[in-house]
Design a protein around this motif. Structure first.
Motif, mmCIF file in Angstrom:
data_model
loop_
_atom_site.group_PDB
_atom_site.id
_atom_site.type_symbol
_atom_site.label_atom_id
_atom_site.label_comp_id
_atom_site.label_asym_id
_atom_site.label_seq_id
_atom_site.Cartn_x
_atom_site.Cartn_y
_atom_site.Cartn_z
ATOM 1 N N VAL A 237 0.991 -1.364 -0.066
ATOM 2 C CA VAL A 237 -0.062 -0.171 -0.129
ATOM 3 C C VAL A 237 0.908 1.253 0.112
ATOM 4 O O VAL A 237 0.709 2.105 -0.743
ATOM 5 C CB VAL A 237 -0.938 0.064 1.258
ATOM 6 N N THR A 238 1.891 1.220 0.877
ATOM 7 C CA THR A 238 2.527 2.444 1.063
ATOM 8 C C THR A 238 3.546 2.761 -0.090
ATOM 9 O O THR A 238 3.910 3.871 -0.554
ATOM 10 C CB THR A 238 3.294 2.500 2.371
ATOM 11 N N LYS A 239 4.021 1.764 -0.707
ATOM 12 C CA LYS A 239 5.241 1.863 -1.714
ATOM 13 C C LYS A 239 4.647 1.617 -3.069
ATOM 14 O O LYS A 239 4.825 2.040 -4.134
ATOM 15 C CB LYS A 239 6.444 0.819 -1.432
ATOM 16 N N GLN A 240 3.678 0.466 -3.276
ATOM 17 C CA GLN A 240 3.033 0.210 -4.637
ATOM 18 C C GLN A 240 1.591 0.577 -4.918
ATOM 19 O O GLN A 240 1.129 0.672 -5.807
ATOM 20 C CB GLN A 240 3.107 -1.386 -4.676
ATOM 21 N N PHE A 241 0.924 1.257 -3.840
ATOM 22 C CA PHE A 241 -0.452 1.804 -4.021
ATOM 23 C C PHE A 241 -1.318 0.933 -4.460
ATOM 24 O O PHE A 241 -2.071 1.204 -5.279
ATOM 25 C CB PHE A 241 -0.285 3.164 -4.716
ATOM 26 N N ARG A 242 -1.324 -0.536 -3.856
ATOM 27 C CA ARG A 242 -1.985 -1.548 -4.591
ATOM 28 C C ARG A 242 -3.469 -1.286 -3.747
ATOM 29 O O ARG A 242 -3.509 -0.939 -2.389
ATOM 30 C CB ARG A 242 -1.485 -2.659 -4.332
ATOM 31 N N GLU A 243 -4.475 -1.855 -4.356
ATOM 32 C CA GLU A 243 -5.674 -2.069 -3.759
ATOM 33 C C GLU A 243 -5.902 -3.533 -3.357
ATOM 34 O O GLU A 243 -5.540 -4.447 -4.199
ATOM 35 C CB GLU A 243 -6.882 -1.598 -4.787
ATOM 36 N N LEU A 244 -6.239 -3.687 -2.029
ATOM 37 C CA LEU A 244 -6.088 -5.197 -1.530
ATOM 38 C C LEU A 244 -7.366 -5.836 -1.610
ATOM 39 O O LEU A 244 -7.454 -6.955 -1.246
ATOM 40 C CB LEU A 244 -5.437 -5.027 -0.013
ATOM 41 N N GLY A 245 -8.405 -5.298 -1.882
ATOM 42 C CA GLY A 245 -9.795 -5.936 -1.508
ATOM 43 C C GLY A 245 -9.882 -6.262 -0.163
ATOM 44 O O GLY A 245 -9.576 -5.430 0.745
ATOM 45 N N ASN A 246 -10.957 -6.939 0.209
ATOM 46 C CA ASN A 246 -11.111 -7.359 1.634
ATOM 47 C C ASN A 246 -10.108 -8.178 2.305
ATOM 48 O O ASN A 246 -9.228 -8.623 1.613
ATOM 49 C CB ASN A 246 -12.393 -8.441 1.529
ATOM 50 N N LEU A 247 -9.901 -7.625 3.605
ATOM 51 C CA LEU A 247 -8.843 -8.239 4.292
ATOM 52 C C LEU A 247 -9.381 -9.172 5.531
ATOM 53 O O LEU A 247 -10.492 -8.985 6.075
ATOM 54 C CB LEU A 247 -8.047 -7.077 5.114
ATOM 55 N N LEU A 248 -8.499 -10.325 5.746
ATOM 56 C CA LEU A 248 -9.013 -11.365 6.693
ATOM 57 C C LEU A 248 -7.769 -11.302 7.558
ATOM 58 O O LEU A 248 -6.685 -11.752 7.548
ATOM 59 C CB LEU A 248 -9.095 -12.508 6.136
ATOM 60 N N TYR A 249 -8.109 -10.849 8.723
ATOM 61 C CA TYR A 249 -7.093 -10.592 9.913
ATOM 62 C C TYR A 249 -6.610 -11.691 10.779
ATOM 63 O O TYR A 249 -7.751 -12.103 11.486
ATOM 64 C CB TYR A 249 -7.410 -9.218 10.619
ATOM 65 N N VAL A 250 -5.551 -11.956 10.988
ATOM 66 C CA VAL A 250 -5.579 -13.441 11.895
ATOM 67 C C VAL A 250 -5.019 -13.037 13.282
ATOM 68 O O VAL A 250 -4.839 -13.701 14.143
ATOM 69 C CB VAL A 250 -4.002 -14.189 11.146
ATOM 70 N N GLY A 251 -4.617 -11.452 13.408
ATOM 71 C CA GLY A 251 -4.314 -11.047 14.828
ATOM 72 C C GLY A 251 -5.217 -11.227 16.121
ATOM 73 O O GLY A 251 -4.667 -11.272 17.127
ATOM 74 N N GLN A 252 -6.464 -11.639 15.753
ATOM 75 C CA GLN A 252 -7.295 -11.844 16.909
ATOM 76 C C GLN A 252 -7.789 -13.328 17.221
ATOM 77 O O GLN A 252 -8.613 -13.574 18.136
ATOM 78 C CB GLN A 252 -8.581 -10.885 16.636
ATOM 79 N N VAL A 253 -7.098 -14.053 16.301
ATOM 80 C CA VAL A 253 -7.647 -15.565 16.322
ATOM 81 C C VAL A 253 -6.820 -16.095 17.704
ATOM 82 O O VAL A 253 -5.739 -16.474 17.614
ATOM 83 C CB VAL A 253 -7.315 -16.289 15.041
ATOM 84 N N GLU A 254 -7.507 -16.329 18.676
ATOM 85 C CA GLU A 254 -6.986 -16.670 19.870
ATOM 86 C C GLU A 254 -6.073 -18.214 19.731
ATOM 87 O O GLU A 254 -5.171 -18.444 20.383
ATOM 88 C CB GLU A 254 -7.940 -16.710 20.914
ATOM 89 N N ASP A 255 -6.927 -19.138 19.150
ATOM 90 C CA ASP A 255 -6.333 -20.551 19.042
ATOM 91 C C ASP A 255 -4.973 -20.493 18.081
ATOM 92 O O ASP A 255 -4.524 -21.576 17.844
ATOM 93 C CB ASP A 255 -7.276 -21.550 18.643
ATOM 94 N N LEU A 256 -4.868 -19.423 17.072
ATOM 95 C CA LEU A 256 -3.608 -19.343 16.365
ATOM 96 C C LEU A 256 -2.458 -18.759 17.088
ATOM 97 O O LEU A 256 -1.295 -18.300 16.385
ATOM 98 C CB LEU A 256 -3.890 -18.990 15.063
ATOM 99 N N GLN A 257 -2.838 -18.379 18.319
ATOM 100 C CA GLN A 257 -1.759 -17.508 19.162
ATOM 101 C C GLN A 257 -1.173 -18.260 20.244
ATOM 102 O O GLN A 257 -0.312 -17.732 21.002
ATOM 103 C CB GLN A 257 -2.163 -16.447 19.773
ATOM 104 N N GLN A 258 -1.235 -19.736 20.117
ATOM 105 C CA GLN A 258 -0.702 -20.422 20.991
ATOM 106 C C GLN A 258 0.727 -21.246 20.462
ATOM 107 O O GLN A 258 1.059 -21.280 19.351
ATOM 108 C CB GLN A 258 -1.464 -21.798 21.257
ATOM 109 N N VAL A 259 1.694 -21.287 21.527
ATOM 110 C CA VAL A 259 2.671 -22.044 21.505
ATOM 111 C C VAL A 259 2.922 -22.966 22.463
ATOM 112 O O VAL A 259 2.707 -22.824 23.633
ATOM 113 C CB VAL A 259 3.981 -21.153 21.797
#
Length: 506
Positions: A237-259
């Protein structure tokens, strides 16, 4: 689906945003919307650190954590449910400076001042990890915290001295940054279900809470762009000015934050940050310590994820050679079905992976027990915060002087992270001696045909890769050379016997 406002804590109160594009950066919001212009824009790609802010987030145990990140490549909707701390927040209610700022003044750590807010925020994040009046962080810890901040005029000595000085100054008082107050505010912002935000253009930002909800959204809309730390996607976005469409954010998925550790493997969820992932991996494999500290910078490792680094499939990604040499496996998920394959089999060609439509990286599994001898090496123009020209990883097991197992992988040498099959064959069943190693060095020319680019020539890459294999042998042979003979940054380097220094030169 009904759109929801972006809600986050900033400047002592909950903020709501309803009309920003889903790819509006936190930096743009701060400077143009909130009129908080203390945070600066330098490179707009997460390299210079002038835009550094601190994100406060409730952990699964209910505790509040603070981490420095680059606001120039973080998208505003990712702030939902979090606290945003900027340099404006540090000034105390009576107008006095925060100890971090006061230390920068006393130690003359600011000259032109452009980079100063970023340094202050990185040091403030470090300050939160220590007790005022208690032991100051050591010099290396301060240097590690500042790897993402560039200074072109003052130099680092007075800034590092400020990092040492800040802990001895009187603790702040009457501050809006009281952790308990922030944590209380964030609890009111917690969402039980998927967060959906639709921007004025109609693009949607989805932030599911569970892996099953994430998988369902991805299967229903395979073209939705998965977003993790945006340390790569942000630049689109900041360098190539691309349109990304819809975004699916992984940062709030609790069961994918486990070690978790089970059945002889460390399983790292796809939403685990690079910093947390490398901390866990280094506990099991201490040889990864230098690669961990040299992987980008602390703000990038705080934001980026190991799962994103793997899914990206960059031929110069530093994680993959080490993980391949350790025999890691990647877990892929489609809806509620998961499958596992060796990490090296994930990469088919440049930027092309074996993932099917609607499938995503859910986790990585790394064996707890590694080979008898394991090392990683990185060649780059700068020691800190630089992209590799060559990244190498070697893992061998020797019994009775003979190589019984060998796994060698390189980044920067081909269109994908790739094992060195010919070099491995030249080692297996052979004595672990100089003749064998030189034969394997020659075999590398059959494994790789590197390219010339702005980071290195093809000749340099080929020669460097072979020399790294030789260095590995020097460090692991029966009469192994001391670290000072093979590493210019090791204690005592430059004072080794001449015979050892000569033996370390190829």
């Amino acid at each position: 689906m009904e759109t929801q406002p972006i809600r986050f804590y900033h400047r002592g109160q909950v903020q709501q945003v309803t009309d920003a594009p889903i790819t509006r950066t936190v930096l743009q919001y701060l400077r143009e919307d909130a009129r908080c212009t203390g945070t600066k824009e330098g490179c707009a790609e997460g390299d210079c650190g002038a835009c550094t802010v601190v994100i406060g987030e409730l952990q699964q145990d209910g505790e509040l954590s603070f981490k420095a990140v680059n606001s120039c490549i973080q998208f505003l909707p990712t702030l939902d449910g979090k606290a945003l701390i900027t340099v404006e927040d540090l000034r105390q209610a009576d107008g006095s400076l925060h100890p971090v700022q006061e230390a920068m003044v006393e130690c003359h750590g600011s000259q032109c001042g452009f980079c100063t807010p970023g340094f202050v925020m990185s040091l403030w994040a470090l300050y939160q990890q220590h007790q005022p009046g208690g032991p100051a962080p050591d010099r290396q810890t301060i240097c590690d915290a500042l790897t993402g901040n560039l200074c072109r005029c003052t130099g680092y000595r007075p800034i590092i001295e400020a990092g040492q000085r800040m802990m001895s100054l009187p603790a702040p008082h009457a501050s809006r940054l009281e952790p308990k107050a922030i944590a209380t505010a964030l609890r009111t912002l917690m969402r039980e279900d998927t967060f959906h935000y639709r921007d004025p253009s109609g693009a949607v930002f989805h932030a599911p809470r569970t892996a099953s909800a994430f998988a369902a959204l991805k299967a229903a809309e395979p073209s939705a762009r998965i977003l993790a730390g945006s340390t790569d996607v942000g630049l689109w976005v900041t360098k190539q000015f691309r349109e990304l469409g819809n975004l699916l954010y992984v940062g709030q998925v609790e069961d994918l934050q486990q070690v978790v550790e089970h059945d002889g493997v460390i399983e790292i969820g796809a939403a685990v940050s690079l910093e947390r992932a490398y901390a866990a991996l280094t506990d099991a494999h201490p040889e990864l310590e230098e690669l961990w500290k040299r992987f980008a910078s602390l703000p990038i490792r705080n934001a980026g994820t190991l799962g994103g680094n793997i899914a990206n499939g960059s031929p110069i990604g530093d994680s993959m050679p080490a993980l391949i040499a350790l025999g890691a496996e990647v877990v892929l998920q489609h809806r509620d079905t998961r499958r596992t394959l060796p990490l090296e089999d994930l990469y088919l060609a440049y930027q092309k992976t074996a993932m099917a439509e609607g499938e995503f990286v859910a986790a990585l599994r790394v064996p707890v027990s590694g080979p008898q001898h394991f090392r990683t090496y990185k060649l780059s123009k700068r020691f800190d915060e630089d992209i590799s020209a060559v990244c190498a990883a070697f893992g061998i097991t020797v019994a009775d002087g003979v190589v019984r197992q060998a796994r060698i992988a390189f980044g920067g040498m081909a269109a994908t992270p790739k094992r060195a099959a010919q070099a491995e064959a030249a080692l297996l069943g052979q004595r672990w001696d100089e003749a064998t190693v030189k034969g394997a060095m020659a075999a590398l020319s059959r494994d790789y045909t590197p390219l010339t680019d702005m980071r290195a020539t093809a000749e340099y890459r080929a020669r460097g890769a072979a020399n790294l294999l030789y260095r590995f042998w020097l460090e692991t042979r029966d009469d192994a050379l001391p670290a000072a003979a093979v590493n210019v940054r090791a204690p005592g380097a430059g004072s080794v016997p001449a015979s050892a220094a000569t033996a370390a030169t190829v």
